[in-house]
Structures are given as structure tokens and as C-alpha cells.
Design a protein around this motif. Structure first.
Motif, PDB file in Angstrom:
ATOM      1  N   ASP A 104      -1.731  21.360  60.464  1.00  0.00           N
ATOM      2  CA  ASP A 104      -0.644  21.447  59.431  1.00  0.00           C
ATOM      3  C   ASP A 104      -0.835  22.494  58.265  1.00  0.00           C
ATOM      4  OD1 ASP A 104      -3.296  20.384  59.063  1.00  0.00           O
ATOM      5  OD2 ASP A 104      -2.651  18.948  57.403  1.00  0.00           O
ATOM      6  N   ASN A 105      -0.095  23.621  58.467  1.00  0.00           N
ATOM      7  CA  ASN A 105      -0.140  24.698  57.782  1.00  0.00           C
ATOM      8  C   ASN A 105       1.200  25.156  57.711  1.00  0.00           C
ATOM      9  OD1 ASN A 105      -0.052  26.372  59.803  1.00  0.00           O
ATOM     10  ND2 ASN A 105      -2.208  26.200  60.316  1.00  0.00           N
ATOM     11  N   LEU A 106       1.461  26.178  56.811  1.00  0.00           N
ATOM     12  CA  LEU A 106       2.752  26.594  56.544  1.00  0.00           C
ATOM     13  C   LEU A 106       3.359  27.594  57.728  1.00  0.00           C
ATOM     14  CD1 LEU A 106       2.686  27.565  52.788  1.00  0.00           C
ATOM     15  CD2 LEU A 106       3.537  25.322  53.991  1.00  0.00           C
ATOM     16  N   SER A 107       2.326  27.658  58.841  1.00  0.00           N
ATOM     17  CA  SER A 107       2.848  28.272  59.946  1.00  0.00           C
ATOM     18  C   SER A 107       3.839  27.592  60.955  1.00  0.00           C
ATOM     19  CB  SER A 107       1.987  28.950  60.815  1.00  0.00           C
ATOM     20  OG  SER A 107       1.192  27.990  61.304  1.00  0.00           O
ATOM     21  N   VAL A 108       3.784  26.105  60.614  1.00  0.00           N
ATOM     22  CA  VAL A 108       4.613  25.168  61.576  1.00  0.00           C
ATOM     23  C   VAL A 108       5.838  25.279  60.855  1.00  0.00           C
ATOM     24  CG1 VAL A 108       4.831  22.774  62.229  1.00  0.00           C
ATOM     25  CG2 VAL A 108       2.736  23.670  61.683  1.00  0.00           C
ATOM     26  N   GLN A 109       6.868  25.658  61.766  1.00  0.00           N
ATOM     27  CA  GLN A 109       8.393  25.831  61.334  1.00  0.00           C
ATOM     28  C   GLN A 109       9.267  24.707  62.187  1.00  0.00           C
ATOM     29  OE1 GLN A 109       9.917  29.750  61.404  1.00  0.00           O
ATOM     30  NE2 GLN A 109       7.907  30.598  62.069  1.00  0.00           N
ATOM     31  N   VAL A 110       8.882  24.433  63.393  1.00  0.00           N
ATOM     32  CA  VAL A 110       9.359  23.008  64.066  1.00  0.00           C
ATOM     33  C   VAL A 110       8.417  22.345  64.697  1.00  0.00           C
ATOM     34  CG1 VAL A 110      11.907  24.142  64.202  1.00  0.00           C
ATOM     35  CG2 VAL A 110       9.922  24.637  65.912  1.00  0.00           C
ATOM     36  N   ALA A 111       8.909  21.212  65.418  1.00  0.00           N
ATOM     37  CA  ALA A 111       7.843  20.430  66.072  1.00  0.00           C
ATOM     38  C   ALA A 111       8.662  19.981  67.537  1.00  0.00           C
ATOM     39  CB  ALA A 111       7.344  19.119  65.278  1.00  0.00           C
TER      40      ALA A 111
ATOM     41  N   VAL B  77      13.364  40.445  71.604  1.00  0.00           N
ATOM     42  CA  VAL B  77      12.696  39.404  72.286  1.00  0.00           C
ATOM     43  C   VAL B  77      12.188  38.292  71.313  1.00  0.00           C
ATOM     44  CG1 VAL B  77      10.560  38.882  73.669  1.00  0.00           C
ATOM     45  CG2 VAL B  77      11.654  41.248  73.790  1.00  0.00           C
ATOM     46  N   VAL B  78      12.577  36.907  71.524  1.00  0.00           N
ATOM     47  CA  VAL B  78      12.046  35.892  70.858  1.00  0.00           C
ATOM     48  C   VAL B  78      10.793  35.431  71.126  1.00  0.00           C
ATOM     49  CG1 VAL B  78      12.855  33.614  70.248  1.00  0.00           C
ATOM     50  CG2 VAL B  78      14.501  35.071  70.764  1.00  0.00           C
ATOM     51  N   VAL B  79       9.600  35.220  69.936  1.00  0.00           N
ATOM     52  CA  VAL B  79       8.509  35.042  70.099  1.00  0.00           C
ATOM     53  C   VAL B  79       8.276  33.455  69.534  1.00  0.00           C
ATOM     54  CG1 VAL B  79       6.039  35.707  70.030  1.00  0.00           C
ATOM     55  CG2 VAL B  79       7.992  37.290  70.119  1.00  0.00           C
ATOM     56  N   ILE B  80       7.543  32.763  70.574  1.00  0.00           N
ATOM     57  CA  ILE B  80       7.095  31.352  70.267  1.00  0.00           C
ATOM     58  C   ILE B  80       5.616  31.174  70.555  1.00  0.00           C
ATOM     59  CG2 ILE B  80       7.521  28.748  70.621  1.00  0.00           C
ATOM     60  CD1 ILE B  80      10.213  30.355  70.156  1.00  0.00           C
ATOM     61  N   ALA B  81       5.032  30.438  69.660  1.00  0.00           N
ATOM     62  CA  ALA B  81       3.706  30.171  69.690  1.00  0.00           C
ATOM     63  C   ALA B  81       3.268  29.027  69.141  1.00  0.00           C
ATOM     64  CB  ALA B  81       2.901  31.315  68.886  1.00  0.00           C
ATOM     65  N   SER B  82       2.160  28.376  69.824  1.00  0.00           N
ATOM     66  CA  SER B  82       1.759  27.087  69.292  1.00  0.00           C
ATOM     67  C   SER B  82       0.814  27.334  68.099  1.00  0.00           C
ATOM     68  CB  SER B  82       0.905  26.452  70.273  1.00  0.00           C
ATOM     69  OG  SER B  82      -0.203  27.272  70.649  1.00  0.00           O
ATOM     70  N   THR B  83       0.988  26.358  67.321  1.00  0.00           N
ATOM     71  CA  THR B  83       0.288  26.501  65.690  1.00  0.00           C
ATOM     72  C   THR B  83      -1.314  26.044  66.035  1.00  0.00           C
ATOM     73  OG1 THR B  83       1.288  24.182  65.056  1.00  0.00           O
ATOM     74  CG2 THR B  83       2.392  26.412  64.432  1.00  0.00           C
ATOM     75  N   GLY B  84      -1.579  25.156  66.993  1.00  0.00           N
ATOM     76  CA  GLY B  84      -3.135  24.909  66.816  1.00  0.00           C
ATOM     77  C   GLY B  84      -3.182  23.471  66.830  1.00  0.00           C
ATOM     78  N   ASN B  85      -4.527  22.935  67.345  1.00  0.00           N
ATOM     79  CA  ASN B  85      -4.686  21.627  67.404  1.00  0.00           C
ATOM     80  C   ASN B  85      -5.918  21.026  66.540  1.00  0.00           C
ATOM     81  OD1 ASN B  85      -2.882  21.409  69.400  1.00  0.00           O
ATOM     82  ND2 ASN B  85      -4.228  21.923  70.945  1.00  0.00           N
ATOM     83  N   SER B  86      -5.828  21.786  65.355  1.00  0.00           N
ATOM     84  CA  SER B  86      -7.047  21.421  64.255  1.00  0.00           C
ATOM     85  C   SER B  86      -6.966  20.652  63.109  1.00  0.00           C
ATOM     86  CB  SER B  86      -7.417  22.903  63.965  1.00  0.00           C
ATOM     87  OG  SER B  86      -7.901  23.743  64.695  1.00  0.00           O
ATOM     88  N   GLY B  87      -5.598  19.840  63.106  1.00  0.00           N
ATOM     89  CA  GLY B  87      -5.338  18.897  62.022  1.00  0.00           C
ATOM     90  C   GLY B  87      -6.048  17.750  61.918  1.00  0.00           C
ATOM     91  N   GLY B  88      -6.693  17.321  62.832  1.00  0.00           N
ATOM     92  CA  GLY B  88      -7.779  16.164  62.388  1.00  0.00           C
ATOM     93  C   GLY B  88      -9.124  16.630  62.465  1.00  0.00           C
TER      94      GLY B  88
ATOM     95  N   VAL C 211       5.053  26.209  66.332  1.00  0.00           N
ATOM     96  CA  VAL C 211       5.550  24.866  66.779  1.00  0.00           C
ATOM     97  C   VAL C 211       4.372  23.837  66.666  1.00  0.00           C
ATOM     98  CG1 VAL C 211       6.558  23.647  68.612  1.00  0.00           C
ATOM     99  CG2 VAL C 211       7.088  26.136  68.422  1.00  0.00           C
ATOM    100  N   GLY C 212       4.719  22.906  66.154  1.00  0.00           N
ATOM    101  CA  GLY C 212       3.701  21.691  65.967  1.00  0.00           C
ATOM    102  C   GLY C 212       3.896  20.747  66.992  1.00  0.00           C
ATOM    103  N   ALA C 213       3.309  19.467  67.181  1.00  0.00           N
ATOM    104  CA  ALA C 213       3.473  18.358  68.008  1.00  0.00           C
ATOM    105  C   ALA C 213       3.676  17.101  67.329  1.00  0.00           C
ATOM    106  CB  ALA C 213       2.202  18.533  69.040  1.00  0.00           C
ATOM    107  N   VAL C 214       4.765  16.608  68.164  1.00  0.00           N
ATOM    108  CA  VAL C 214       4.880  15.069  67.678  1.00  0.00           C
ATOM    109  C   VAL C 214       4.663  14.288  68.703  1.00  0.00           C
ATOM    110  CG1 VAL C 214       6.387  16.015  65.829  1.00  0.00           C
ATOM    111  CG2 VAL C 214       7.324  15.286  68.494  1.00  0.00           C
ATOM    112  N   THR C 215       4.701  12.996  68.368  1.00  0.00           N
ATOM    113  CA  THR C 215       4.412  11.804  69.531  1.00  0.00           C
ATOM    114  C   THR C 215       5.809  11.366  70.032  1.00  0.00           C
ATOM    115  OG1 THR C 215       4.330  10.256  67.666  1.00  0.00           O
ATOM    116  CG2 THR C 215       2.454  11.173  68.299  1.00  0.00           C
TER     117      THR C 215
END
Length: 584
Positions: free
Chosen positions: A253-260, A203-214, A238-242
Motif C-alpha cells: 500500500d503506497n501511492l505507486s498503486v494506481q489500479v488493482a 510502449v505501455v509499461v505495467i509493473a507490480s507494486t510489491g507484496n510488502s503490505g503485511g 498494480v496491486g492485488a485484490v481477492t
């Protein structure tokens, strides 16, 4: 993470909702009715940015189940009709599914994964894997849920065990991908075990990395706090981009972010059938889960690690250094990820090895035995002689090692008869008696007289040209040893007195039974962890200072229970907006 959104209704006014894990107030923006195809037009920048339409000729996610572990998914909305599999409610509260606050966030996420539009399919939300199905497993509540306060008071163990059960159920019910747009501030052993079991099942597991960057905490620490399950091994964070591809200000922003992936004002369908613009790393996670569903649809036997590698290695717009903690390796690209997965599947597939017969002579039957020379009697005799010689050398060495070493003239004690070890006599043919005095005329070798004769050597002069006093006193007016007086009016060792009033060793007592300098005990009697003396430094004649052992460390405080951050999806910085936008 749960985003913030504003819902527009044309019946009786406008209603604003506060979402499950959001932390910002929701604003309400009036809107006018919009054509159904306007939603798809607004969504196309998201689909084009991740290159989903280019991947659909290959696969649209057929035969794949994506488990959406969230606040629940409404199966009755138009763009998800027939694509939702009902799973258990593990939230610990009894809010009915008919409540308008049930499954708000989860329905948004599911529409971005498996939405297929409605009508002829050209209207409404279309997900990245429109032919896939979603398994709804509810573990969190939306903030507007009437039982949200009760959910908040659940213990950490209850919340984490519910997440672990959800992961286990998803794997057992045939999910190929797990999407978790939620996060906790602390790790959990049960969740870690459940994740590993799911990964072992493919099973492939995907998770959001959070919204605490600011947040202020992230700015002071130099990076956002880690979020779980995104930071567990094997999970694709996964992180977020505009819309222009830059990292969203709220994205952690931390090392758990692998793609966006796109995470700002992403159109999605809500549980009420209306369309919303949601922001956060939550929609970014859902879009990435859709790409994973495309890969598992086309290459079902590809391992989770290789699926993650296909997504990360094919990411577009990578940062200058190849990786950073804002966007990871870049923005997801569905078409490029499928191409990378095809290559990895070919490399990992069966039937590409080299047959053993080509390199090993056709197998064991075609291999001749290793030649072994016969062993004659002569070689055995030679080996026996070598062993005997080694034993002889060992015996001789052992005897030499047991022989006592000879006493050194200047180091060891004299023999019991009082004579030297070489000719058993001291120089001048005079023996050294047991009372340690010279024999005969009591003169030293070389006719030099002892100090008792009031002469120093043969010149009777001190080496600094000072005469030896005839009155038997030392040049510093201290008396000579013959008077049994110590310079400075202290007794000599012959009197059995130590200069510091301690007894001499000759009387069988050790200096520590008398008042030593500083009243410090002798080192050999020092107890462990004895505090150092508070007196000043001892004089040069004092015994050595005792060793110091530091006091024991204070006991560690008992562990305190740390409540994780609410498993809510989006936290802040990007309030949701209603769809459609205001009219002119």
C-alpha cells in the motif's frame, strides 16, 4: 512479484519447488487428476472479474507483442504453443532452458496474458489477450534455479543494467506492452532512461507494486516501501485484490498503486505443463498487461499515457474517496477500458481541429495590412523637445546630487575656524576655540559657571536639592573631573587610562590591547568561526561580546551501496496451491 506455489505430480510422488524471488517455504498438497475443462471453470472468476469475455468481441489482442521481462517463458507448454517469441537471457547465469527450474514464474505470467488454451480452446488457461504474443526476456532467476546463489551475488549495477537492456530490447523488437512482475528497492538511472525511451516509442509499461503490505516494516511506517519500476513516472503500478474484490493483505500500500487486479489463488500454467494457483501482485500485473494489449490492438496509436488513463478512469469498484493506496482507482475492467480508449482515441485523433480560415479571414492572403498613420515633421519636433527636456531634468538632478549636504548643528563637526555655521559665534558672542574652552571669562551661555568654579548653573544646587560640594568632590565621594580622578579611585579619561585599565582611544590605541573584561577580543578583531568565550557575562562597561559562528558541519559519510530487494516476484503471505484441488 514471484508467488509461492505447490506442484502436484502423479508420477512417483509429490515434488515441491521454491520459486525465484519468494521468501516463504513451499508446502506440498497432494492432488488427484482433474479434467482439463475444470481448469477453465476455476479460472472463470478471474476472467469475469476483469470483464475480459465482454471485450473479446471487439478485440482479443491481435498483432500485439507483450514483452514479459521475467525469469523466462517456456514456449512448449500447451496453452502458449505458437505464442512465444524467444528473447535474450540477461540474467548473468548459464542455466539451460531445459532445466526444470528455468522460467517457472515467467511462464505463469505469460499464460495469464496470452494463454489460448488447448484442444478446441475450451480447456486450460485462457489469458486476457489470447490472440497476442509474448516476447520472453529473462533477467531474473527462480529461487529453485541451480545458479540462484550466483545470481544473488551480482552487483546492483549489473542487475539494474540488465533490466535497462531488457526494456530497450523490448522496445526495439516491437513490443507494444511491457509486463514486469518484479521489483527493486532502489531506483536506477539507466532503468529510468530506458523506460523513458520506451514510453517515447509508445510502449505501455505495467509493473507490480510489491507484496510488502503485511510486513512489520509497512505496519510501523504506515505504508509499504516503494518498489521500482512500479514507482517510476509513466509506469502503471498494480496491486492485488481477492476474489471478493477487497485488497489482498500482502499487497503493498503506497501511492505507486494506481489500479488493482485479481492476485489471490489465480490459476496459471507452469513450465511443466501443470496448473498452479499463484498469489501476489505478479498475476495482477500480468492480467492488467493483458488489458493494455487489448487497447493497443484496437487503438495502436494511442499513447501510453492515454492507455493508462483509459484503464484507471474506467476501473470498477472505486474506493469511497475515489482513490486509496491499496487498490488505487479500483479494479481493472477490460470492456470499460476499451470504451474509454475509444473516446480518448476520438478526442486525440487527427482531423477534428477548426480550419484557420473560419476564424482568421481566409488566411494571410485575405487579411488587409494594419493601417499606419504617416509621421509628419511636427510630431518629430515634438518628440525631440520632449527628449531635450528629459535630458535637462537629468542634468539638473545630477548636479544637485553631487552638491555636499550642509552640516547639521547637532550632528556634524564644527568648521575649521571653530565657529558655528550660522553666525559663526556661540550664544553670548563668545567663540568656541580649538581647545574646546569658552573664551573671555570662561563662563557658559546664560552666565552659568563651569564645574571648575564649583557651582552648578545659577542656583549652585543639584537637581535633587543636594549642594554641590565646595571641596571639589562628587556627591558619592568620588572626586570631580577637575582632579583627574574617576569615581571609585580609577583614573579619569584625561590620564589616558580606560576604566578597565585599557588605553583611551586618544592615545592611538584600541581597548583590545589591554586586558578587557573576560579577556575577550574586540569584535573587529574577531576571527571567523571563533568559539565563544567560556567566561561569565561581562559587566555593563565591557565591550560587546564577540559574534559567534558555529563550527563547520562534519563531512557527510561516504555513500554506502544499498542492494535492492531481490527482483523477485512475490514475497509472502499467500503460498501457492496446486491445481487441481484435493478430491473428496
Amino acid at each position: 512479484m514471484l508467488g509461492h506455489a505447490v506442484r502436484a505430480r502423479m508420477v512417483g510422488g509429490l515434488v515441491g519447488l521454491l520459486l525465484a524471488a519468494g521468501t516463504c517455504a513451499v508446502t506440498v498438497i497432494p492432488a488427484s487428476p482433474a479434467r482439463a475443462d475444470a481448469v477453465r471453470d476455476q479460472e472463470m472468476w478471474v476472467l469475469d472479474m476483469v470483464h475480459a469475455p465482454a471485450a473479446w468481441p471487439i478485440t482479443q489482442g491481435q498483432h500485439v507483442i507483450v514483452a514479459v521481462i521475467d525469469s523466462g517463458v517456456s514456449p512448449s507448454v500447451s496453452d502458449l504453443a505458437g505464442s512465444v517469441i524467444k528473447g535474450p537471457d540477461l540474467s548473468g547465469v548459464t542455466t539451460p532452458q531445459s532445466d526444470t527450474s528455468w522460467g517457472v514464474h515467467g511462464t505463469w505470467m505469460a499464460s495469464l496474458i496470452a494463454g489460448h488454451g488447448h484442444g478446441d480452446g475450451s480447456s486450460g488457461i485462457e489469458g486476457v489477450a489470447p490472440a497476442s504474443h509474448v516476447l520472453s526476456i529473462r533477467v531474473v532467476t527462480d529461487r529453485g534455479d541451480p545458479n540462484f546463489v550466483k545470481y544473488e551475488h551480482e552487483s546492483n549495477a549489473e542487475v539494474q543494467h540488465a533490466l535497462a537492456r531488457a526494456i530497450t530490447i523490448a522496445a526495439k523488437r516491437g513490443a507494444s506492452v511491457i509486463s514486469m512482475s518484479l521489483g527493486y528497492g532502489v531506483p536506477s538511472r539507466p532503468v529510468r532512461v530506458a523506460l523513458q525511451n520506451a514510453l517515447d516509442r509508445g510502449v505501455v509499461v505495467i509493473a507490480s507494486t510489491g507484496n510488502s503490505g503485511g510486513t512489520a516494516r509497512a505496519r510501523s511506517a504506515g505504508q509499504a516501501p516503494y518498489s521500482f519500476p512500479a514507482d517510476y513516472p509513466g509506469v502503471l503500478g498494480v496491486g492485488a485484490v481477492t476474489q471478493n474484490g477487497s485488497a489482498a493483505g500482502f499487497s503493498s500500500d503506497n501511492l505507486s498503486v494506481q489500479v488493482a487486479a485479481p492476485g489471490v489463488k489465480v490459476p496459471a500454467q507452469g513450465r511443466d505443463g501443470q496448473y498452479w494457483l499463484v498469489s501476489g501482485t505478479s498475476p495482477a500485473c500480468a492480467l492488467t498487461a493483458g488489458v493494455a494489449a487489448l487497447i493497443k490492438s484496437r487503438y495502436p496509436h494511442l499513447s501510453p499515457a492515454l492507455v493508462n488513463q483509459a484503464i484507471t478512469s474506467s476501473a470498477q469498484n472505486p474506493p469511497p474517496q475515489g482513490y486509496d493506496d491499496r487498490v488505487g482507482f479500483g479494479t481493472i475492467d477490460a470492456a470499460a477500458a476499451l470504451t474509454a480508449a475509444a473516446r480518448l482515441s476520438h478526442d486525440a485523433g487527427p482531423g477534428h481541429g477548426v480550419r484557420a480560415a473560419r476564424h482568421f479571414g481566409g488566411g494571410p492572403g485575405a487579411t488587409s495590412p494594419v493601417p499606419v498613420d504617416p509621421r509628419g515633421t511636427g510630431r518629430l519636433v515634438l518628440y525631440a523637445l520632449l527628449v531635450l527636456a528629459c535630458l535637462t531634468v537629468a542634468v539638473v538632478a545630477a548636479r544637485l546630487a553631487r552638491r555636499p549636504p550642509a552640516a547639521a548643528p547637532g550632528g556634524g563637526p564644527w568648521p575649521d575656524n571653530g565657529q558655528r555655521p550660522d553666525d559663526r559665534q556661540r550664544p553670548g558672542d563668545e567663540q568656541w576655540a580649538d581647545d574646546r574652552q569658552w573664551a573671555g571669562d570662561r563662563q557658559r551661555p546664560g552666565d552659568r559657571q563651569r564645574p571648575g568654579d564649583r557651582q552648578w548653573a545659577d542656583s549652585s544646587r543639584w537637581r535633587d536639592s543636594t549642594h554641590w560640594p565646595d571641596n571639589g568632590q562628587w556627591p558619592d565621594n568620588g572626586q570631580r573631573p577637575g582632579t583627574e580622578q574617576w569615581p571609585g579611585s580609577e583614573h579619569m579619561p584625561q590620564s589616558g587610562q580606560w576604566p578597565g585599565s585599557g588605553q583611551l582611544p586618544d592615545n592611538g590605541q584600541w581597548p583590545d590591547n589591554g586586558p578587557g573584561h573576560g579577556d575577550e577580543p574586540w569584535p573587529e578583531r574577531q576571527e571567523r568561526r571563533h568559539a565563544p568565550s567560556s567566561h561569565g557575562p561581562a559587566s555593563r562597561d565591557a565591550p560587546p561580546a564577540p559574534p559567534y559562528w558555529p563550527p563547520p558541519d562534519p563531512p557527510e559519510p561516504p555513500p554506502r551501496r544499498v542492494r535492492p530487494t531481490q527482483p523477485a516476484p512475490d514475497e509472502r503471505d499467500s503460498p501457492g496451491l496446486p491445481w487441481p484441488p484435493p478430491g473428496p
